[in-house]
Design an enzyme around this catalytic site. Sequence first.
Site, PDB file in Angstrom:
ATOM      1  N   SER A  81       0.807  -1.217   0.000  1.00 46.35           N
ATOM      2  CA  SER A  81       0.000   0.000   0.000  1.00 46.35           C
ATOM      3  C   SER A  81       0.840   1.267   0.000  1.00 46.35           C
ATOM      4  O   SER A  81       0.418   2.302  -0.516  1.00 46.35           O
ATOM      5  CB  SER A  81      -0.934   0.009   1.216  1.00 46.35           C
ATOM      6  OG  SER A  81      -0.181  -0.089   2.419  1.00 46.35           O
ATOM      7  N   ASP A 246      -6.435   7.653   8.490  1.00 40.60           N
ATOM      8  CA  ASP A 246      -6.578   6.380   9.194  1.00 40.60           C
ATOM      9  C   ASP A 246      -5.495   6.159  10.251  1.00 40.60           C
ATOM     10  O   ASP A 246      -5.492   5.145  10.934  1.00 40.60           O
ATOM     11  CB  ASP A 246      -6.583   5.200   8.199  1.00 40.60           C
ATOM     12  CG  ASP A 246      -5.334   5.156   7.320  1.00 40.60           C
ATOM     13  OD1 ASP A 246      -4.318   5.781   7.693  1.00 40.60           O
ATOM     14  OD2 ASP A 246      -5.377   4.488   6.272  1.00 40.60           O
ATOM     15  N   HIS A 249      -1.648   4.755   7.304  1.00 39.49           N
ATOM     16  CA  HIS A 249      -0.909   5.042   6.082  1.00 39.49           C
ATOM     17  C   HIS A 249      -0.443   6.496   6.087  1.00 39.49           C
ATOM     18  O   HIS A 249      -1.048   7.337   6.738  1.00 39.49           O
ATOM     19  CB  HIS A 249      -1.792   4.774   4.856  1.00 39.49           C
ATOM     20  CG  HIS A 249      -2.168   3.335   4.694  1.00 39.49           C
ATOM     21  ND1 HIS A 249      -3.370   2.830   5.137  1.00 39.49           N
ATOM     22  CD2 HIS A 249      -1.492   2.291   4.164  1.00 39.49           C
ATOM     23  CE1 HIS A 249      -3.422   1.536   4.876  1.00 39.49           C
ATOM     24  NE2 HIS A 249      -2.297   1.184   4.290  1.00 39.49           N
TER      25      HIS A 249
END
Length: 367
Positions: A81, A246, A249
């Site tokens: 990610s 969040d 990240h």
Amino acid sequence: MTSMSRARVARRIAAGAAYGGGGVGLVGAATVGVVLAELRLARRQVGNGSSGRVPVADGLYGAGYDFPGEPPLRLMMLGDSTAAGQGVHRAGQTPGALLASGLSAVAERPVELRNVALPGAQSDDLDRQVGLVLADPSAVPDICVIMVGANDVTHRMPPTRSVRHLASAVRRLRTAGAEVVVGTCPDLGTIEPVQQPLRWLARRASRQLAAAQTIGVVEQGGRTVSLGDLLGPEFAANPRELFGPDNYHPSAEGYATAAMAVLPTVCAALGLWPAEEERPDLTRREGFLPVARAAAEAVDEAGTEVTAAMPTGPRGPWALLKRRRRRGVPEPGPVCEAVSEPASSAPPAPAGPPAPSAPWPDRQASA
């Protein structure tokens, strides 16, 4: 953990990866289980304020540079990610777009970006991703940037297996003719929902893996850049700015900070950095070291590069440790044939027709 002890552990992990061993652990099994539970609790909070969708930034950057008859530089992003850019909302905020824009400005040449990274991927997914990258032998990328490792720690992948997959990916890409830069495992001890003392354990595990990754990558002809400290002091000092909504990240500012650290190494790998900056600068504590020691020292300072140097020495292969000055990355301009809106959970269709033999990656975010 001292630099010397970290070097010994990293060398054992890398040796196990190279020769098929599998019994070298990052930390004790009991503590790893507790860290894993805590990190999974943190991961369940991902999505609060974030859709989990990844903007698609594939396309041509720096199209205004005119090089008649010369193809654009090809930049490929692989990994998890972090490489995909999860946590931001616009394509221009992803690390791939920032690196493509910066590389184009330095080279004064168009750069074609393609991203096959998959959120949630572990190092064993690199085999699939490299297959996508090398699907068309006539379009081998000039430079590949890999960012991977965090999910290996949180999912308890044996570090020898993790390094083995990464080294294999680097070897395949280098054999095909691509330069390779790896952003090593970030410091998981900076994730906000993880509390002390588990933060310390997560930091230790991720830094041990980062050092072992460096050995495996450098021995296959790639270069590494430490991302650990980028997710350390700088992220800890400004968590609201450098982490996304969040708290897991990176935010747009966080990705820009990482891109500034990686860009000089990307340019150096392509021979675009000034020759005088390729010599070790003793004032910045640069120099030639045994690869294991260089790997251990690199994880303590963000942006530290390690690349192969002398073939061998009394204590094995040697490497050049560089602490390059970070350079700002320009704001990406209009992108040709790229989707700038967040992608859905299904594989995206490109805005422009892709090359017939260039399959597009599955962008579905992993839970």
